[in-house]
Design a protein around this motif. Structure first.
Motif, PDB file in Angstrom:
ATOM      1  N   LYS A 105       0.833  -1.210   0.000  1.00  0.00           N
ATOM      2  CA  LYS A 105       0.000   0.000   0.000  1.00  0.00           C
ATOM      3  C   LYS A 105       0.861   1.251   0.000  1.00  0.00           C
ATOM      4  N   LEU A 106       1.958   1.242   0.741  1.00  0.00           N
ATOM      5  CA  LEU A 106       2.876   2.379   0.737  1.00  0.00           C
ATOM      6  C   LEU A 106       3.440   2.605  -0.664  1.00  0.00           C
ATOM      7  N   ARG A 107       3.875   1.521  -1.287  1.00  0.00           N
ATOM      8  CA  ARG A 107       4.463   1.614  -2.628  1.00  0.00           C
ATOM      9  C   ARG A 107       3.433   2.188  -3.614  1.00  0.00           C
ATOM     10  N   ALA A 108       2.201   1.679  -3.565  1.00  0.00           N
ATOM     11  CA  ALA A 108       1.148   2.156  -4.470  1.00  0.00           C
ATOM     12  C   ALA A 108       0.819   3.630  -4.216  1.00  0.00           C
ATOM     13  N   TYR A 109       1.016   4.082  -3.001  1.00  0.00           N
ATOM     14  CA  TYR A 109       0.749   5.470  -2.610  1.00  0.00           C
ATOM     15  C   TYR A 109       1.911   6.398  -2.985  1.00  0.00           C
ATOM     16  N   VAL A 129      17.396   1.682  -2.946  1.00  0.00           N
ATOM     17  CA  VAL A 129      16.035   2.158  -2.811  1.00  0.00           C
ATOM     18  C   VAL A 129      15.389   2.166  -4.190  1.00  0.00           C
ATOM     19  N   GLU A 130      14.310   1.402  -4.319  1.00  0.00           N
ATOM     20  CA  GLU A 130      13.592   1.362  -5.586  1.00  0.00           C
ATOM     21  C   GLU A 130      12.541   2.460  -5.629  1.00  0.00           C
ATOM     22  N   CYS A 131      12.441   3.097  -6.770  1.00  0.00           N
ATOM     23  CA  CYS A 131      11.427   4.119  -6.989  1.00  0.00           C
ATOM     24  C   CYS A 131      10.046   3.455  -6.930  1.00  0.00           C
ATOM     25  N   PRO A 132       9.138   3.972  -6.116  1.00  0.00           N
ATOM     26  CA  PRO A 132       7.820   3.368  -6.035  1.00  0.00           C
ATOM     27  C   PRO A 132       6.974   3.613  -7.284  1.00  0.00           C
ATOM     28  N   ARG A 133       7.423   4.501  -8.157  1.00  0.00           N
ATOM     29  CA  ARG A 133       6.656   4.814  -9.359  1.00  0.00           C
ATOM     30  C   ARG A 133       7.081   3.965 -10.561  1.00  0.00           C
ATOM     31  N   CYS A 134       8.397   3.865 -10.793  1.00  0.00           N
ATOM     32  CA  CYS A 134       8.849   3.130 -11.982  1.00  0.00           C
ATOM     33  C   CYS A 134       9.646   1.869 -11.648  1.00  0.00           C
ATOM     34  N   GLY A 135      10.037   1.684 -10.377  1.00  0.00           N
ATOM     35  CA  GLY A 135      10.763   0.491  -9.966  1.00  0.00           C
ATOM     36  C   GLY A 135      12.265   0.559 -10.147  1.00  0.00           C
ATOM     37  N   TRP A 154      13.603  11.403  -1.521  1.00  0.00           N
ATOM     38  CA  TRP A 154      14.461  10.786  -2.529  1.00  0.00           C
ATOM     39  C   TRP A 154      13.996  11.223  -3.914  1.00  0.00           C
ATOM     40  N   ARG A 155      14.859  10.985  -4.912  1.00  0.00           N
ATOM     41  CA  ARG A 155      14.514  11.268  -6.296  1.00  0.00           C
ATOM     42  C   ARG A 155      14.998  10.124  -7.167  1.00  0.00           C
ATOM     43  N   CYS A 156      14.179   9.794  -8.133  1.00  0.00           N
ATOM     44  CA  CYS A 156      14.536   8.750  -9.089  1.00  0.00           C
ATOM     45  C   CYS A 156      15.261   9.393 -10.269  1.00  0.00           C
ATOM     46  N   ARG A 157      16.406   8.860 -10.608  1.00  0.00           N
ATOM     47  CA  ARG A 157      17.161   9.392 -11.755  1.00  0.00           C
ATOM     48  C   ARG A 157      16.572   8.901 -13.076  1.00  0.00           C
TER      49      ARG A 157
END
Length: 169
Positions: A105-109, A129-135, A154-157
């Motif tokens: 649920k956290l990941r989906a949020y 740390v995996e991006c919860p949006r794109c993995g 955090w920020r996904c590159r």
């Protein structure tokens, strides 16, 4: 969540069902049981008095009183006015206490949940740390301070999206 052997399992199940409906005030998509804040339901062997034990995610968490009040209100509304609440600080809460449903649920949020056992790796600076949006695992911590004291920014590159991550402890 621990359920003491001395408590009636049916009663404990009804209480647990009520607790499952209490959302975390800062992350309303997860319940206090999914986050591992509810530590147990116990009964006093002598009197039979039932107590729900809760632990804040960290000492000084600003949501602690709101959580206590929400749990109390939910129990009262369900007819469990006689059930006591006890805050326990030892052992301290850990991100390992978040259950699998809560992690999903956290990941989906949009919040990156730490994997089980991440606290030890985090202390050594070996976070993946995996991006919860794109993995993607191509992520970087922007700030130790996120939207709440228990999260970091955090920020996904890969997708360039910012996201919160639970601090491992």
């Amino acid at each position: 969540m621990d359920i003491a052997p001395a408590i009636d399992r049916q009663l404990a199940g009804r209480i647990a069902a009520v607790l499952d409906t209490v959302p975390d005030p800062e992350i309303p998509v997860v319940s206090v049981t999914e986050l591992g804040i509810v530590r147990g339901i116990v009964a006093d062997e002598g009197s039979g008095a039932v107590t729900v034990r809760i632990t804040p995610t960290y000492t000084g968490c600003p949501a602690t009183q709101v959580i206590e009040r929400s749990v109390r209100e939910a129990l009262d509304a369900a007819g469990f006015r006689e059930v006591a609440l006890e805050t326990v600080l030892s052992p301290p809460w850990s991100t390992d206490m978040i259950d699998e449903a809560g992690r999903e649920k956290l990941r989906a949020y949009g919040i990156a949940p730490p994997p089980k056992g991440a606290a030890a790796r985090s202390l050594r600076g070996r976070d993946v740390v995996e991006c919860p949006r794109c993995g993607s695992a191509d992520t970087v911590e922007v700030s130790r301070f996120g939207s709440t004291p228990c999260k970091a920014l955090w920020r996904c590159r890969n997708c360039a999206e910012p996201f919160d991550r639970f601090k491992c402890h």
